[in-house]
Design a protein around this motif. Structure first.
Motif, PDB file in Angstrom:
ATOM      1  N   LYS A 307      45.448  19.764  60.371  1.00 38.81           N
ATOM      2  CA  LYS A 307      46.897  19.842  60.120  1.00 38.81           C
ATOM      3  C   LYS A 307      47.402  18.953  58.993  1.00 38.81           C
ATOM      4  O   LYS A 307      48.180  19.392  58.150  1.00 38.81           O
ATOM      5  N   LEU A 308      46.962  17.706  58.966  1.00 37.26           N
ATOM      6  CA  LEU A 308      47.467  16.811  57.916  1.00 37.26           C
ATOM      7  C   LEU A 308      46.936  17.225  56.547  1.00 37.26           C
ATOM      8  O   LEU A 308      47.646  17.161  55.551  1.00 37.26           O
ATOM      9  N   GLU A 309      45.696  17.647  56.514  1.00 42.24           N
ATOM     10  CA  GLU A 309      45.136  18.100  55.232  1.00 42.24           C
ATOM     11  C   GLU A 309      45.901  19.317  54.730  1.00 42.24           C
ATOM     12  O   GLU A 309      46.238  19.415  53.546  1.00 42.24           O
ATOM     13  N   ALA A 310      46.164  20.249  55.636  1.00 38.80           N
ATOM     14  CA  ALA A 310      46.888  21.467  55.243  1.00 38.80           C
ATOM     15  C   ALA A 310      48.268  21.110  54.708  1.00 38.80           C
ATOM     16  O   ALA A 310      48.742  21.705  53.729  1.00 38.80           O
ATOM     17  N   MET A 311      48.905  20.139  55.348  1.00 44.40           N
ATOM     18  CA  MET A 311      50.263  19.778  54.921  1.00 44.40           C
ATOM     19  C   MET A 311      50.229  19.136  53.539  1.00 44.40           C
ATOM     20  O   MET A 311      51.014  19.483  52.659  1.00 44.40           O
ATOM     21  N   ILE A 312      49.303  18.213  53.354  1.00 45.22           N
ATOM     22  CA  ILE A 312      49.227  17.522  52.063  1.00 45.22           C
ATOM     23  C   ILE A 312      48.796  18.496  50.963  1.00 45.22           C
ATOM     24  O   ILE A 312      49.322  18.476  49.845  1.00 45.22           O
ATOM     25  N   GLN A 313      47.885  19.375  51.292  1.00 40.77           N
ATOM     26  CA  GLN A 313      47.463  20.397  50.327  1.00 40.77           C
ATOM     27  C   GLN A 313      48.674  21.223  49.886  1.00 40.77           C
ATOM     28  O   GLN A 313      48.872  21.494  48.692  1.00 40.77           O
ATOM     29  N   THR A 314      49.494  21.613  50.851  1.00 36.37           N
ATOM     30  CA  THR A 314      50.695  22.394  50.554  1.00 36.37           C
ATOM     31  C   THR A 314      51.639  21.630  49.643  1.00 36.37           C
ATOM     32  O   THR A 314      52.164  22.179  48.659  1.00 36.37           O
ATOM     33  N   VAL A 315      51.876  20.375  49.986  1.00 35.12           N
ATOM     34  CA  VAL A 315      52.806  19.561  49.198  1.00 35.12           C
ATOM     35  C   VAL A 315      52.288  19.424  47.761  1.00 35.12           C
ATOM     36  O   VAL A 315      53.050  19.542  46.798  1.00 35.12           O
ATOM     37  N   MET A 316      50.989  19.203  47.625  1.00 38.76           N
ATOM     38  CA  MET A 316      50.417  19.041  46.280  1.00 38.76           C
ATOM     39  C   MET A 316      50.531  20.334  45.468  1.00 38.76           C
ATOM     40  O   MET A 316      50.838  20.309  44.273  1.00 38.76           O
ATOM     41  N   VAL A 317      50.294  21.449  46.121  1.00 40.97           N
ATOM     42  CA  VAL A 317      50.419  22.740  45.430  1.00 40.97           C
ATOM     43  C   VAL A 317      51.876  22.983  45.026  1.00 40.97           C
ATOM     44  O   VAL A 317      52.169  23.428  43.910  1.00 40.97           O
TER      45      VAL A 317
END
Ligand code: RM4
Ligand code: MN
Ligand code: MN
Length: 407
Positions: A307-317
């Motif tokens: 979950k945290l990786e997915a969220m940070i990945q989204t924010v970075m994109v």
């Protein structure tokens, strides 16, 4: 590098930095918890158990990315009876974030089987309106400006209810909710073509959301959830129209292959996200660079990705695509458009989209003491492993036995 190229890249960097400075995106509390599909849930030991965990996770995302200062909450899932709003505000502040949009929930209770604002029973409609009024009051208590409405309402079979009557019930209930807003609050009206209603959804598209928001009052705007469109739909055109009508209130960002898939942003079609941001930059350019007040929010449920990786990945994109789209030279574009030079106009967009903006984003992060790569930094931090240990123990102590069952 020629002098010209240097000058160009300097002004490009400035555009990117200016865009990054104003870019903030809200993360959703439900993106940190164990959520699933209709068929099952796959549990992650590090998933948040309660609002405290969700705020801690949101705080970690903000600490690493520097652009996620607020958290959207879902009232029923995050504010169990007896919870103290002041304590929630304090807890959020402790984690370096604030409470963002308040999402009422008028789709889970048994009484909502035939809908909420559209329900044929006036008493049920009143209960739904009352819940929204409670949410408006709660928003005031936690200092939130946004009340974000999504309705599961609709019918599943032809003839099940009177479509026009449902529309009028919606208009009336929304007007009542609007009357109770404080001067600085905004009511966001979200639309979705189908699911859970499969024959007819009461607010099925942006036009219906627009009409209802208009009739509710001046503080109601439309919320565009990027996943809530039919496949070939031109979402950026909807965005452009809503901008032009000053009716765009905000976004729920996610990506999709089919419908409401809630995949991480840009995983399927990053160019579409770029084009949406391009419309926003274009509008800001024409209006004296004054960016309209649009809430950028993420609405994703991560079932398989951590979950945290997915969220940070989204924010970075999101940051990257917002930065790239800021590179489009709107004055030059207008010239190409006036000349009917289709190829040159399109190439302006394509060139911005394919420009590597990593260096400038890293410079922006360094200037703020943020890690160069927030995702790598998360992995190196041990935060998730620690949360998994601590939350697994707490789950056991609380007697929570995770169940993935659909039925
Ligand atoms: C809906 C919609 C809403 C979200 C719910 C849980 O599909 O996207 O915004 O609150 O899901
Ligand atoms: Mn949504
Ligand atoms: Mn959705």
């Amino acid at each position: 590098m020629s002098h010209d190229t240097e000058r160009r890249s300097d002004s490009q960097s400035e555009r990117i930095l200016a865009a990054l400075n104003r870019f903030q995106i809200e993360t959703p509390s439900w993106g940190y918890a164990d959520t699933g599909t209709r068929f099952g849930k796959f549990h992650q030991p590090a998933a948040a158990i309660d609002l405290g965990d969700k705020l801690a996770d949101a705080g970690q995302v903000h600490r690493l990315t520097g652009c996620c200062p607020s958290v959207a909450v879902h009232v029923l899932w995050d504010f169990p009876a007896g919870s103290d709003p002041a304590e929630v505000v304090r807890q959020a502040a402790q984690h370096g974030v604030s409470i963002g949009s308040i999402n009422p929930n008028v789709f889970q209770d048994q009484q909502y089987k035939l809908g909420s604002f559209g329900n044929p029973d006036a008493a049920v409609r009143q209960a739904a309106v009352q819940h929204c009024l409670d949410c408006i009051a709660l928003a005031q208590q936690v200092g939130s400006r946004l009340i974000s409405l999504w309705f599961a309402d609709g019918t599943n079979y032809p003839g099940q209810d009177n479509i026009r009557a449902r529309k009028r019930r919606f208009a009336e209930a929304l007007r009542e909710a609007h009357q109770n807003l404080a001067a600085d609050q905004t009511l966001l009206v979200e639309y979705k073509p189908f699911e859970p209603a499969f024959y007819q959804t009461d607010i099925a598209d942006w036009g219906m959301a627009y009409l209802l928001a208009k009739s509710a009052g001046p503080q109601a705007k439309v919320l565009v959830d990027t996943g809530h469109h039919y496949l070939a739909q031109n979402v950026e055109q909807i965005v452009a129209w809503l901008l032009d009508e000053q009716m765009l209130g905000g976004f729920h960002f996610n990506d999709r292959r089919y419908a409401d898939d809630d995949l991480t942003l840009g995983s399927i079609d990053p160019y579409q996200v770029f084009r949406i941001f391009h419309e926003i930059h274009g509008y800001a350019f024409e209006h004296g660079r004054d960016c309209p007040n649009i809430a950028f929010m993420i609405d994703q449920s991560h079932n398989l990705k951590p979950k945290l990786e997915a969220m940070i990945q989204t924010v970075m994109v999101a940051q990257e695509l917002y930065a790239k789209s800021a590179l489009v030279d709107h004055a030059a574009l207008a010239v190409h458009q006036a000349r009917g030079d289709i190829v040159a106009a399109e190439r302006l967009l394509q060139r911005a989209f394919t420009t590597d903006v990593t260096d400038v984003i890293v410079a922006w992060r360094r200037a703020r003491g943020l890690p160069d790569d927030p995702l790598e930094a998360l992995r190196a931090s041990g935060y998730v492993e620690q949360a998994a240990r601590e939350r697994s123990e707490r789950r056991a102590a609380l007697g929570i036995v995770p169940s993935g069952s659909y039925a």
